[in-house]
Design a protein around this motif. Structure first.
Motif, PDB file in Angstrom:
ATOM      1  N   ILE A 261       0.869  -1.143   0.084  1.00  0.00           N
ATOM      2  CA  ILE A 261      -0.133   0.012  -0.172  1.00  0.00           C
ATOM      3  C   ILE A 261       0.902   1.287   0.109  1.00  0.00           C
ATOM      4  N   ASP A 262       0.755   2.141  -0.945  1.00  0.00           N
ATOM      5  CA  ASP A 262       1.540   3.276  -1.070  1.00  0.00           C
ATOM      6  C   ASP A 262       0.420   4.568  -0.776  1.00  0.00           C
ATOM      7  N   ASN A 263       1.042   5.033   0.605  1.00  0.00           N
ATOM      8  CA  ASN A 263       0.187   5.919   1.480  1.00  0.00           C
ATOM      9  C   ASN A 263      -0.266   7.009   0.345  1.00  0.00           C
ATOM     10  N   SER A 264       0.580   7.516  -0.504  1.00  0.00           N
ATOM     11  CA  SER A 264       0.253   8.672  -1.507  1.00  0.00           C
ATOM     12  C   SER A 264      -0.770   8.273  -2.447  1.00  0.00           C
ATOM     13  N   LYS A 265      -1.150   7.025  -2.630  1.00  0.00           N
ATOM     14  CA  LYS A 265      -2.104   6.662  -3.571  1.00  0.00           C
ATOM     15  C   LYS A 265      -3.598   6.272  -3.050  1.00  0.00           C
ATOM     16  N   GLU A 266      -4.435   6.280  -4.053  1.00  0.00           N
ATOM     17  CA  GLU A 266      -5.843   5.960  -3.581  1.00  0.00           C
ATOM     18  C   GLU A 266      -6.296   4.667  -4.286  1.00  0.00           C
ATOM     19  N   TYR A 267      -6.767   3.734  -3.539  1.00  0.00           N
ATOM     20  CA  TYR A 267      -6.995   2.381  -4.233  1.00  0.00           C
ATOM     21  C   TYR A 267      -8.526   2.147  -4.088  1.00  0.00           C
ATOM     22  N   LYS A 268      -9.205   1.557  -5.172  1.00  0.00           N
ATOM     23  CA  LYS A 268     -10.415   1.131  -5.001  1.00  0.00           C
ATOM     24  C   LYS A 268     -10.472  -0.432  -5.478  1.00  0.00           C
ATOM     25  N   GLY A 269     -11.339  -0.993  -4.821  1.00  0.00           N
ATOM     26  CA  GLY A 269     -11.589  -2.441  -5.194  1.00  0.00           C
ATOM     27  C   GLY A 269     -12.788  -3.234  -4.936  1.00  0.00           C
ATOM     28  N   ARG A 270     -13.348  -4.251  -5.631  1.00  0.00           N
ATOM     29  CA  ARG A 270     -14.584  -4.679  -5.487  1.00  0.00           C
ATOM     30  C   ARG A 270     -14.541  -6.278  -5.455  1.00  0.00           C
ATOM     31  N   TYR A 271     -15.619  -7.080  -4.935  1.00  0.00           N
ATOM     32  CA  TYR A 271     -15.744  -8.256  -5.116  1.00  0.00           C
ATOM     33  C   TYR A 271     -17.050  -8.497  -5.279  1.00  0.00           C
ATOM     34  N   MET A 272     -17.240  -9.487  -6.211  1.00  0.00           N
ATOM     35  CA  MET A 272     -18.662 -10.067  -6.248  1.00  0.00           C
ATOM     36  C   MET A 272     -18.701 -11.530  -6.404  1.00  0.00           C
ATOM     37  N   GLY A 273     -19.357 -12.077  -5.868  1.00  0.00           N
ATOM     38  CA  GLY A 273     -19.119 -13.639  -5.855  1.00  0.00           C
ATOM     39  C   GLY A 273     -20.708 -14.448  -5.186  1.00  0.00           C
ATOM     40  N   HIS A 274     -20.430 -15.703  -4.959  1.00  0.00           N
ATOM     41  CA  HIS A 274     -21.595 -16.374  -4.799  1.00  0.00           C
ATOM     42  C   HIS A 274     -21.328 -17.100  -3.038  1.00  0.00           C
ATOM     43  N   VAL A 275     -22.235 -16.877  -2.368  1.00  0.00           N
ATOM     44  CA  VAL A 275     -21.916 -17.709  -1.004  1.00  0.00           C
ATOM     45  C   VAL A 275     -23.410 -18.405  -0.818  1.00  0.00           C
ATOM     46  N   PRO A 276     -23.293 -19.243   0.346  1.00  0.00           N
ATOM     47  CA  PRO A 276     -24.554 -20.225   0.530  1.00  0.00           C
ATOM     48  C   PRO A 276     -25.829 -19.194   0.213  1.00  0.00           C
ATOM     49  N   ARG A 277     -25.903 -17.832   1.060  1.00  0.00           N
ATOM     50  CA  ARG A 277     -27.096 -17.531   0.821  1.00  0.00           C
ATOM     51  C   ARG A 277     -27.335 -16.558  -0.301  1.00  0.00           C
ATOM     52  N   GLY A 278     -26.349 -16.541  -1.188  1.00  0.00           N
ATOM     53  CA  GLY A 278     -26.567 -15.710  -2.513  1.00  0.00           C
ATOM     54  C   GLY A 278     -25.524 -14.848  -2.844  1.00  0.00           C
ATOM     55  N   THR A 279     -25.964 -13.820  -3.737  1.00  0.00           N
ATOM     56  CA  THR A 279     -24.879 -12.947  -4.090  1.00  0.00           C
ATOM     57  C   THR A 279     -24.348 -11.876  -3.007  1.00  0.00           C
ATOM     58  N   LEU A 280     -22.993 -12.002  -3.074  1.00  0.00           N
ATOM     59  CA  LEU A 280     -22.361 -11.246  -2.064  1.00  0.00           C
ATOM     60  C   LEU A 280     -21.371 -10.246  -2.753  1.00  0.00           C
ATOM     61  N   SER A 281     -21.361  -8.960  -2.265  1.00  0.00           N
ATOM     62  CA  SER A 281     -20.459  -7.956  -3.119  1.00  0.00           C
ATOM     63  C   SER A 281     -19.923  -6.937  -2.067  1.00  0.00           C
ATOM     64  N   HIS A 282     -18.684  -6.715  -2.177  1.00  0.00           N
ATOM     65  CA  HIS A 282     -18.069  -5.675  -1.434  1.00  0.00           C
ATOM     66  C   HIS A 282     -17.327  -4.797  -2.148  1.00  0.00           C
ATOM     67  N   TRP A 283     -17.421  -3.575  -1.740  1.00  0.00           N
ATOM     68  CA  TRP A 283     -16.644  -2.269  -2.453  1.00  0.00           C
ATOM     69  C   TRP A 283     -15.606  -1.525  -1.450  1.00  0.00           C
ATOM     70  N   CYS A 284     -14.615  -1.502  -1.811  1.00  0.00           N
ATOM     71  CA  CYS A 284     -13.454  -0.878  -0.729  1.00  0.00           C
ATOM     72  C   CYS A 284     -12.733   0.192  -1.145  1.00  0.00           C
ATOM     73  N   ARG A 285     -12.473   1.478  -0.666  1.00  0.00           N
ATOM     74  CA  ARG A 285     -11.551   2.355  -1.011  1.00  0.00           C
ATOM     75  C   ARG A 285     -10.806   2.656   0.341  1.00  0.00           C
ATOM     76  N   ILE A 286      -9.268   2.840  -0.284  1.00  0.00           N
ATOM     77  CA  ILE A 286      -8.290   2.974   0.718  1.00  0.00           C
ATOM     78  C   ILE A 286      -7.557   4.521   0.193  1.00  0.00           C
ATOM     79  N   LYS A 287      -7.573   5.288   1.187  1.00  0.00           N
ATOM     80  CA  LYS A 287      -6.777   6.505   1.032  1.00  0.00           C
ATOM     81  C   LYS A 287      -5.955   6.722   2.212  1.00  0.00           C
ATOM     82  N   ASN A 288      -4.917   7.191   1.766  1.00  0.00           N
ATOM     83  CA  ASN A 288      -3.820   7.648   2.809  1.00  0.00           C
ATOM     84  C   ASN A 288      -3.372   6.667   3.634  1.00  0.00           C
ATOM     85  N   GLY A 289      -3.414   5.377   3.104  1.00  0.00           N
ATOM     86  CA  GLY A 289      -3.006   4.158   3.988  1.00  0.00           C
ATOM     87  C   GLY A 289      -4.065   3.339   4.744  1.00  0.00           C
TER      88      GLY A 289
END
Length: 226
Positions: free
Chosen positions: A119-147
């Motif tokens: 992780i470069d503290n001077s950069k901003e990161y965005k990530g996401r996950y979409m998948g299938h779990v026993p109860r159904g569709t699971l999604s996560h979105w994450c934004r990292i800023k300043n570490g």
């Protein structure tokens, strides 16, 4: 509702209406796919794969329909959601050894458990996950800023199924499945419980039950010694 910004199913930032936190609010978000509510979970998973002719799914579903004598459209019900959970478990069991052997083969060439990252503290990161779990569709979105994590958004299976009416007045799957349901005893609404239980809900932090006038319906105590 006030003007805001959200992320669509393609991962693009789009204008949307969001709840005004200073006013009334719902306990659960109302995610939509191209403006439509969706039911997620084993039933949706089985139906989609059956329609696509998935060779791992079709024989198991056909066997269930033959043994029960039910038509295919009978699965769009409380019974169908419950049965689909069993059918999905059977399909997973049928393919468990294959998945295990694939894992063993992968470990022969790559024993790493995750991708290395810095992780470069001077950069901003965005990530996401979409998948299938026993109860159904699971999604996560994450934004990292300043570490550090600046924002984390999760849309879990029960978020889809239990979602309330949206800005267009369209209810989620729970709400729609209860419309027209006849209750034999309003003090013991077992019919409601039976239907909602078939979704295998996980909304412990968002459960509130009251009538239209705000009156308590009943009180329940759990014997922890049982």
């Amino acid at each position: 509702l006030v003007d805001g910004e959200s992320v669509d199913h393609h991962g693009n930032n789009v204008h949307s209406k969001v709840f005004d936190t200073k006013g009334k609010y719902s306990w659960i978000k109302a995610p939509r796919y191209e403006g439509n509510p969706m039911q997620v979970g084993p039933l949706a998973n089985i139906v989609v794969n059956y329609a696509k002719g998935n060779p791992n799914v079709v024989p198991v579903v056909d066997e269930f329909l033959k043994e029960t004598g039910l038509p295919l459209n009978a699965v769009f019900s409380t019974l169908g959601r419950t049965a689909a959970r069993c059918i999905e478990a059977k399909i997973v069991a049928n393919n468990a050894l294959k998945a295990f052997n694939n894992l063993v083969e992968n470990l022969k060439v790559d024993q790493s458990t995750c991708a290395p990252y810095v992780i470069d503290n001077s950069k901003e990161y965005k990530g996401r996950y979409m998948g299938h779990v026993p109860r159904g569709t699971l999604s996560h979105w994450c934004r990292i800023k300043n570490g550090v994590i600046e924002n984390w958004q999760a849309v879990v299976p029960s978020t889809w199924n239990a979602s309330p009416k949206d800005a267009n007045g369209i209810g989620g799957s729970y709400e729609q499945c209860l419309i027209g349901l006849k209750i034999a005893d309003v003090k013991q609404p077992l019919e409601i419980i039976r239907k909602i239980h078939s979704y295998d809900p996980c909304i412990a932090c968002a459960v509130h039950v009251m009538d239209a006038k705000g009156n308590n319906l009943s009180e329940y105590k759990v014997n922890v010694n049982l």
